[in-house]
Design a protein around this motif. Sequence first.
Motif, PDB file in Angstrom:
ATOM      1  N   PHE A  67     128.001  11.986 145.698  1.00  0.00           N
ATOM      2  CA  PHE A  67     127.990  13.434 145.919  1.00  0.00           C
ATOM      3  C   PHE A  67     128.863  13.824 147.113  1.00  0.00           C
ATOM      4  O   PHE A  67     129.246  14.992 147.221  1.00  0.00           O
ATOM      5  CB  PHE A  67     126.557  13.917 146.138  1.00  0.00           C
TER       6      PHE A  67
ATOM      7  N   LYS B 284     127.306   9.654 141.234  1.00  0.00           N
ATOM      8  CA  LYS B 284     126.658  10.742 140.499  1.00  0.00           C
ATOM      9  C   LYS B 284     126.208  10.272 139.119  1.00  0.00           C
ATOM     10  O   LYS B 284     125.125  10.654 138.645  1.00  0.00           O
ATOM     11  CB  LYS B 284     127.617  11.925 140.395  1.00  0.00           C
TER      12      LYS B 284
ATOM     13  N   ASP C 178     130.017  17.403 136.706  1.00  0.00           N
ATOM     14  CA  ASP C 178     130.328  17.667 138.115  1.00  0.00           C
ATOM     15  C   ASP C 178     131.542  18.582 138.253  1.00  0.00           C
ATOM     16  O   ASP C 178     132.112  18.705 139.333  1.00  0.00           O
ATOM     17  CB  ASP C 178     130.572  16.360 138.860  1.00  0.00           C
TER      18      ASP C 178
ATOM     19  N   LEU D  88     126.647  19.070 139.060  1.00  0.00           N
ATOM     20  CA  LEU D  88     126.577  18.139 140.186  1.00  0.00           C
ATOM     21  C   LEU D  88     127.713  18.482 141.147  1.00  0.00           C
ATOM     22  O   LEU D  88     128.864  18.093 140.939  1.00  0.00           O
ATOM     23  CB  LEU D  88     126.694  16.699 139.681  1.00  0.00           C
ATOM     24  N   ARG D  89     127.367  19.188 142.191  1.00  0.00           N
ATOM     25  CA  ARG D  89     128.391  19.709 143.096  1.00  0.00           C
ATOM     26  C   ARG D  89     128.774  18.652 144.121  1.00  0.00           C
ATOM     27  O   ARG D  89     127.919  18.083 144.808  1.00  0.00           O
ATOM     28  CB  ARG D  89     127.878  20.953 143.801  1.00  0.00           C
ATOM     29  N   THR D  90     130.054  18.397 144.240  1.00  0.00           N
ATOM     30  CA  THR D  90     130.579  17.474 145.246  1.00  0.00           C
ATOM     31  C   THR D  90     130.728  18.211 146.569  1.00  0.00           C
ATOM     32  O   THR D  90     131.095  19.390 146.603  1.00  0.00           O
ATOM     33  CB  THR D  90     131.933  16.903 144.795  1.00  0.00           C
TER      34      THR D  90
END
Length: 322
Positions: A78, A90, A176, A205-207
Amino acid sequence: MSFPLSGPRSSVPSRRRPADLLSTALRWILRFSGALAIALIVLALAGPYHGGETLSRVGEGAQVVILLDRSGSMNDTFAGRTPEGGAESKAAATKRILRDFVGRRPHDLFGVAAFSTSPILVLPLTDHRDAVRAAIDASDRAGLDYTDMARGLAMALSMFATDRADEHHVILLVSDGGAVIESHVQDLLRAEFRKFRTDLYFLFLRTAGSKGMFDQPEPGENLPQAMPERFLNLFFQTLDIPYKPFEAENPEQVEAAIHEIDKLERHPIVYTERLPRHDLTGPAYALACLCIGLLVAAKLAETPLVPRQRSSRTAGAAKAPG
């Protein structure tokens, strides 16, 4: 000289033995045991069993298609780095949490699809949990860089069982990053979503450091190419279906989102339960051995019966002069 027409009756009495009910019963028991032993051996060779019926029951669940992003960025953490030490990528974190999600829903039908450059049908809808977990385990393999989400959604919609159209349909999209979907493709997806009355959950899925789907655009950034996640979220809101987005920045938030989806998707569903079979081969062989054992015991107990009187006559005749 005249001869009588018939000679005098013999004065030797008849030597017929009286009826022996015990011997008669024993003879029939041995015959029945032999026939039963043959029948049991033939039955055992056929592999008999009891049970194995399939029952229909009503529980809580849905038809769930898990649509996984397999782009190369899913292999990073992440924080946007290559996993080192105990850090999870992730894809690995998602795999672990989804396995638990599948285990908590015993009555669902699960299917798994993936997408990157092109969509991949990993597993059609099934109630075999081991197969679903194996399909999820394969989701953390190295992926490609391009993300064709539109074709992935189209494949997920095509996986729903047409013979069970009255059941609840769910797509769990895990990615993501967003994707730019052309307008004519958007129209096709709207029609398909309405056709199957599908619920859609988008787990983004936010980086760390990247734009989120709920972020407001800066001047000059309000474009699909600049903020694809935001415009993808806006497109999903126009599908006229039950839709709920989630944004997660760590594995804990991913797990919280999956738990909320688990609570929301509780609908009546008809599922089949197959009762286990009970193998009868062993008992059949055991009864056959018992019958054969009775025959062997009877054979070993046999004793030759020679009448004493007849034996003495035979001995006297041997001693008489010729």
